[in-house]
Design a protein around this motif. Sequence first.
Motif, short mmCIF file in Angstrom:
data_model
loop_
_atom_site.label_atom_id
_atom_site.label_comp_id
_atom_site.label_asym_id
_atom_site.label_seq_id
_atom_site.Cartn_x
_atom_site.Cartn_y
_atom_site.Cartn_z
N SER A 76 0.83 -1.20 0.00
CA SER A 76 0.00 0.00 0.00
C SER A 76 0.87 1.26 0.00
CB SER A 76 -0.92 -0.03 1.23
OG SER A 76 -1.62 1.17 1.32
N ALA A 77 1.94 1.24 0.81
CA ALA A 77 2.85 2.39 0.88
C ALA A 77 3.59 2.59 -0.44
CB ALA A 77 3.85 2.20 2.02
N LEU A 78 3.91 1.48 -1.11
CA LEU A 78 4.60 1.57 -2.40
C LEU A 78 3.71 2.27 -3.44
CD1 LEU A 78 7.00 0.65 -4.29
CD2 LEU A 78 5.62 -1.39 -4.75
N LEU A 79 2.43 1.86 -3.48
CA LEU A 79 1.50 2.51 -4.43
C LEU A 79 1.36 3.99 -4.10
CD1 LEU A 79 -1.29 -0.24 -4.67
CD2 LEU A 79 0.34 0.41 -6.45
N LEU A 80 1.35 4.30 -2.80
CA LEU A 80 1.25 5.72 -2.40
C LEU A 80 2.50 6.49 -2.81
CD1 LEU A 80 -0.28 7.94 -0.81
CD2 LEU A 80 0.94 7.18 1.22
N LEU A 81 3.66 5.88 -2.57
CA LEU A 81 4.93 6.55 -2.88
C LEU A 81 5.01 6.90 -4.37
CD1 LEU A 81 7.89 7.27 -1.90
CD2 LEU A 81 8.52 5.01 -2.75
N VAL A 82 4.60 5.95 -5.22
CA VAL A 82 4.74 6.15 -6.66
C VAL A 82 3.62 7.05 -7.20
CG1 VAL A 82 4.71 4.98 -8.91
CG2 VAL A 82 6.00 4.01 -7.00
N PHE A 83 2.41 6.88 -6.71
CA PHE A 83 1.27 7.56 -7.32
C PHE A 83 0.66 8.66 -6.45
CE2 PHE A 83 1.24 3.72 -10.04
CZ PHE A 83 1.25 4.34 -11.27
N PHE A 84 1.40 9.13 -5.41
CA PHE A 84 0.78 10.19 -4.61
C PHE A 84 0.53 11.47 -5.40
CE2 PHE A 84 3.86 13.50 -3.64
CZ PHE A 84 5.08 12.89 -3.91
#
Lengths: 131, 399
Positions: A76-84
């Motif tokens: 979840s954090a990875l998706l946030l990091l890339v697509f924030f």
Amino acid sequence: MKRYGASPVHLLAHLAALALAAWALLQIPGLGNWQRIVVWLVAAVVLHDLVLFPAYTVAGRLVGRSPYVRVPLALSALLLLVFFPVMCGKGEGAYTRVSGVEWDGYAERWLLVSALLFLGSGILYAVRSRT
Amino acid sequence: MRGPPPGPFRPGFFRSPLRGPRLTAILGLTLLGLVAIVAVTGFLSHAAYQPDLGNNAIVEPDLPLTFFDWPTGPSWLYALNQGLHVNAGLVAVPWLLAKLWSVMPRLFAWPPVTSAAQAVERATIALLVASTIFLFATGIANIQYWYVFDFDFVKAHYYAAVVFAAALGVHLVVKLPVALRSLRGRAGSELRDSPLVAIAPDAPVLSRRALLAAVGGGSAALLVANAGESIGGPLRRIAFLAPRRDGGFPVNKTAAGAKITEAMTGPAYRLVLAGGGGEIALSREELLALPQATHTLTLGCVEGWSTRQQWTGVPLLELARIAGVRDPSQLTVGSLQPKGILRQATLAANQVADSRSLLVLKVGGVDLEPDHGYPARIIVPGLPGVHNTKWVGRMEFRA
């Protein structure tokens, strides 16, 4: 090459690479606002090594040792990091100007996918700990 | 000699039982495969813009990368190139983070430098890490239209990529043999002595295999989140975080954004053909009366999204004939758009000569919409999206 500490191949390979890299870096002062490019290059290392790495290490310690928690949280954090940027509408003005359409629902879809990840991991944990 | 400063410089600070040369080798080689795709497609995209023709150059053709004609087939060539560039880049993110995590004890090695050889090695690694994160950060922000950098993205991305390629090349000279040795055979004593291996490891949370599966899972999540915009069609809606999941026929420049007015595109519109001495002005009606061809071709954007449409219009070769230039060596297409570096594009001989290269008047059997370039636009198979000039006002053929 005793003084240098490695073989001549090592030295020549590094000299070749450093010369090419120096050529590329010397093109940067010819670009507009080039000081910002240098700041970004330095900030890239500092932000990763001294901010992101300690942050996720501490976060990992805080959430405990279970992989059933750590893995979905990391995804979840990875998706946030890339697509924030798209979730926070960072490029919204530019996007609407070029495309004629508007952004919608990115943060919501990330939350729903995150919910699925946590739910899936929870079910997996429950099933595995019963057997 | 005094001991290391406290914290991460002390031996025993890093406690993960997973770190070790074998894990780093697996992560590094996987990352290598992915960044090789990203780097090759990136430099190919530079060549596809044909910076050595006309005023095409956004980045000067200063390295010998544009020695070949960018081909016109298959029509999805550029869409594939950019789909690979963007999606392999996204897929590489978790491998990059894991790789850097796995070698983090080396950053805090004490003493920091033991020989001249090690000093130059650390300098190139600093360049490698800086350029890599710079390329990922600027690329990822750019596909999301977040122009947070107030410098020229294309030029900075290009020169950082040269730094990256140089630093990666030498990193491979030094480390590829080490990585292959770590993978081969059983962990020998020299591997157990590796500074990556924790002196006082914690109890394991995950097995190495589970960690690799989690990293691969991160790649899969990012791929599902974005790849639909590259493939197009119904998959576009599945791409839940893709900046271009809007359906239909996307554009990257609206008529309003390009400052195209109705006065420019109304009855007074004329396409000017030049090259064979004089100039010839054609109205849209006259263009529609010329021989037409219809082709289904893919348009690929540098940002990694694509769209496949049925285009109808006048073949460029037909217009060259009317302009009085047989076998043109170049064609420069100018837009009615008053400003912007991309308001004109120069095409090479092979692109003009392809029978599927059209001055498009209709898409899907109906008149072009204003945002798609009405009254007339270019489509050339395999050409970077933005070079398919919209609102064409002038075409200059060179013999």
